[in-house]
Design an enzyme around this catalytic site. Structure first.
Site, mmCIF file in Angstrom:
data_model
loop_
_atom_site.group_PDB
_atom_site.id
_atom_site.type_symbol
_atom_site.label_atom_id
_atom_site.label_comp_id
_atom_site.label_asym_id
_atom_site.label_seq_id
_atom_site.Cartn_x
_atom_site.Cartn_y
_atom_site.Cartn_z
ATOM 1 N N HIS A 238 5.645 5.908 -0.882
ATOM 2 C CA HIS A 238 6.483 4.539 -1.283
ATOM 3 C C HIS A 238 5.613 3.444 -0.898
ATOM 4 O O HIS A 238 4.617 3.473 -0.198
ATOM 5 C CB HIS A 238 7.781 4.689 -0.459
ATOM 6 C CG HIS A 238 7.349 4.637 0.924
ATOM 7 N ND1 HIS A 238 7.113 5.326 1.881
ATOM 8 C CD2 HIS A 238 7.646 3.075 1.840
ATOM 9 C CE1 HIS A 238 6.917 4.914 3.023
ATOM 10 N NE2 HIS A 238 7.232 3.839 3.102
ATOM 11 N N HIS B 275 0.766 -1.223 -0.235
ATOM 12 C CA HIS B 275 0.119 -0.193 -0.062
ATOM 13 C C HIS B 275 0.982 1.422 -0.131
ATOM 14 O O HIS B 275 2.048 1.356 0.141
ATOM 15 C CB HIS B 275 -0.963 0.143 1.357
ATOM 16 C CG HIS B 275 -0.169 0.235 2.283
ATOM 17 N ND1 HIS B 275 0.426 -0.883 3.127
ATOM 18 C CD2 HIS B 275 0.141 1.345 3.240
ATOM 19 C CE1 HIS B 275 1.086 -0.310 4.197
ATOM 20 N NE2 HIS B 275 0.937 0.758 4.231
#
Length: 180
Positions: free
Chosen positions: A120, A37
């Site tokens: 990220h 995620h």
């Protein structure tokens, strides 16, 4: 007391591509594909009442769907790397959505997130990794580019307090709406 954060889930085909990168770094604990995620705002351990307030406020977020792309690999931790990640290409809509989440949390009394937003996808948690293998991995995957994918929603996730997070559960999902 739930441990919450908001984020974006990763499409299954992009997660599959990331999963193919796994391996080759002694000292790496690889993240499961279902846990990939992009965190927008870590909220932390909060009481049920505040969790309901946050969920309610997130329901009022007005933002359009947008396109996103993952790019390259890197580490957090400098000389003592502790996280290996896939980067996210710069995106104004992503930053706007993150700042809305930050503002909601602060209005509801949470302190500002002390970390600068660095979007990220965590690939692995590192504990005393083999630095030669780590540098080789980064050099080999530095040119990685995912396909461009649409972000149609954001999610309120919960996690159990554990080493390295995960597994994560979706508590609420919020559709982004075109035309806003």
């Amino acid at each position: 007391m739930p441990r919450l954060f908001t984020g974006l889930d990763i499409p299954s085909d992009v997660a599959f591509d990331l999963d193919l990168m796994r391996g080759g770094i002694p000292g790496a604990r690889w993240i499961d594909r279902e846990s990939y995620h992009i965190t927008l705002r870590f909220i932390g351990d909060i009481d049920e009442g505040l969790a309901r307030e946050i969920a309610y406020e997130l329901d009022g977020v007005e933002a359009r769907p947008f396109a996103l792309k993952l790019t390259g690999c890197g580490v957090f931790g400098g000389n003592k790397p502790h996280v290996l990640f896939a980067g996210v290409e710069e995106n104004a809509e992503l930053r706007r959505l993150q700042s809305i989440h930050e503002r909601i949390c602060q209005v509801l009394g949470l302190p500002p997130d002390p970390r600068k937003f660095a979007p990220h996808v965590t690939l692995a948690r590192l504990k005393d990794p083999d630095l030669t293998a780590l540098h080789h991995f980064i050099a080999s995957h530095n040119l990685y580019r995912s396909r461009v994918f649409e972000v149609p929603r954001f999610v309120l996730f919960s996690s159990r307090p554990s080493r390295g997070g995960g597994p994560y559960a979706i508590e609420e999902s919020y559709r982004l709406q075109a035309g806003i």
